[in-house]
Write an enzyme that holds these catalytic residues in place. Structure first.
Site, PDB file in Angstrom:
ATOM      1  N   ASP A 137       0.838  -1.257  -0.020  1.00 47.85           N
ATOM      2  CA  ASP A 137      -0.015   0.209   0.037  1.00 47.85           C
ATOM      3  C   ASP A 137       0.776   1.167  -0.088  1.00 47.85           C
ATOM      4  OD1 ASP A 137      -3.123   0.896   0.713  1.00 47.85           O
ATOM      5  OD2 ASP A 137      -1.497   2.287   1.683  1.00 47.85           O
ATOM      6  N   VAL A 165      -5.527   2.604  -0.068  1.00 45.06           N
ATOM      7  CA  VAL A 165      -5.243   1.965  -1.404  1.00 45.06           C
ATOM      8  C   VAL A 165      -5.778   0.453  -1.199  1.00 45.06           C
ATOM      9  CG1 VAL A 165      -4.112   1.438  -3.566  1.00 45.06           C
ATOM     10  CG2 VAL A 165      -3.353   3.531  -1.973  1.00 45.06           C
ATOM     11  N   ASP A 166      -5.444  -0.323  -0.152  1.00 43.17           N
ATOM     12  CA  ASP A 166      -5.876  -1.613  -0.136  1.00 43.17           C
ATOM     13  C   ASP A 166      -7.403  -1.732   0.179  1.00 43.17           C
ATOM     14  OD1 ASP A 166      -3.668  -3.357  -0.333  1.00 43.17           O
ATOM     15  OD2 ASP A 166      -3.044  -2.906   1.587  1.00 43.17           O
ATOM     16  N   VAL A 167      -7.803  -0.758   0.964  1.00 42.27           N
ATOM     17  CA  VAL A 167      -9.419  -0.770   1.158  1.00 42.27           C
ATOM     18  C   VAL A 167     -10.292  -0.323  -0.016  1.00 42.27           C
ATOM     19  CG1 VAL A 167     -11.118   0.507   2.571  1.00 42.27           C
ATOM     20  CG2 VAL A 167      -9.043  -0.149   3.604  1.00 42.27           C
TER      21      VAL A 167
END
Length: 374
Positions: A137, A165-167
């Site tokens: 991320d 960003v992962d979420v």
């Protein structure tokens, strides 16, 4: 009460955050998720601490409820056979290995679609295609431009306080999976869903990315100010910071009326949003001076009564308390009979009137459900 996705089986080869977040959201809505983990150590996040809750990583707990865990050694022939058997009966496969890894294991999309034509196969990568750069991320926040617009100034690039960003990518993955399942409902045919962290971030940059691609304007970090709206920032009060998010002229007129400076609404520098943006530093000094006369809570009450968007800068404990006061039910408690504890988690934010999210089981112990792939 049934879930919207009851009967759906997901073989979850995802690790860390983007994949597990996507599959947890789907599990909350009724899907049966079998989490495939490495024998011995399991998902990387099982060891990511502190903090710990009853000896377990709160990071892992955050995104793995309503799942079953099966430890499978994908480097062994029996392990690959077990994984293949699971994928054969699954509706969805989710994986976020480096590109090419699942193909080398005999678990790639082209192989699995031959034995399961209705399979929805979701691949999550860092940079898309066959690029084998690892997708952490922080790396994507840097390479994808987010850090360049976050922080006090252009010389101090700053990451967001969560792996955003992962979420975002997990949300895109869940949306893509549901769209592919809708297509399968109509046609019987599965398909491959591909999402990557870089593209997901660029999409999430919305107005900031648009300023470049549509107008060739490269945004820069502005601290807590906004490039297109003013006043839209953090301001000092007598005790703690207060955010003003004034999005139109009516709100600005009400703001300056409450502050006791109604003449500012007619000032040519501030009468329009464009003018306020052009003169936002002058405006900010005036607002700081006026807001310093009272506390953040006092201004919050007065400005909300006038329907001016504002709010104090809360920490996470205060944010959860606010959501609770508003009746949002932000925290769920899941009894864990095996551990003899209660796991407290943030609730699924999706509200469905007929098939609401359900919290059936806490995050699993490693390999607690080995029999589910036998």
């Amino acid at each position: 009460m049934s879930g919207a996705l009851d009967g759906l089986v997901i073989a979850d080869f995802g690790r860390v955050l983007a994949g597990p977040y996507a599959t947890m959201l789907l599990a909350d809505l009724g899907a049966e998720v079998v989490k495939v983990e490495r024998p011995g150590s399991g998902d990387d996040t099982r060891s990511w601490g502190p903090p710990w809750a009853a000896g377990e990583s709160t990071y892992f707990l955050a995104v793995n409820r309503n799942k079953r865990s099966a430890a499978i050694d994908l480097t062994s022939a029996p392990g690959r056979a077990a994984a293949r058997s699971l994928a054969e009966r699954a509706d969805v496969v989710v994986e976020n290995f480096l590109p090419g890894t699942m193909d080398r294991l005999g678990l790639g999309y082209e192989t699995l679609r031959e034995i399961n034509p209705g399979l929805v196969y979701c691949s999550i990568t860092g940079f898309g295609g066959e690029h084998v750069l690892p997708g952490y991320d922080l790396l994507i926040q840097a390479a994808g431009g987010l850090m360049s617009i976050t922080g006090p100034d252009p010389a101090t690039p700053t990451k967001a306080g969560v792996a955003v960003v992962d979420v975002i990518t997990g949300l895109h993955a869940a949306l893509g999976i549901l769209a592919a399942l809708r297509h399968r409902d109509r046609t019987g045919a599965g398909q491959r869903v591909e999402v990557n962290l870089l593209s997901s971030l660029l999409s999430a940059l919305t107005n900031q990315a648009s300023s470049y691609v549509a107008a060739d304007v490269v945004p820069r970090a502005m601290g807590n100010s906004h490039p297109s709206i003013a006043p839209y920032a953090v301001f000092r009060t007598a005790d703690r910071p207060l955010v003003l998010a004034v999005g139109n002229d009516r709100q600005f007129t009400e703001l300056v009326r409450v502050l006791g400076t109604p003449e500012l609404a007619a000032d040519r520098r501030f009468a329009t949003n464009a003018g306020r943006v052009a003169h936002q530093h002058e405006l900010a000094e005036i607002l700081h001076e006026r807001l310093a006369a009272d506390t953040a809570d006092a201004w919050f009450d007065a400005l909300n009564e006038a329907r001016v968007p504002c709010g104090p800068v809360n920490d996470i404990a205060e944010a959860v308390a606010l959501a609770d006061r508003l009746g949002l039910g932000p925290v769920v408690e899941i009894a864990d009979s095996e551990r003899g504890t209660v796991v407290r988690q943030i609730a699924n934010p999706i509200r469905l009137s007929a098939t609401p999210a359900r919290y059936r089981t806490p995050p699993p112990r490693l390999d607690a459900d080995e029999a589910c792939v036998s």
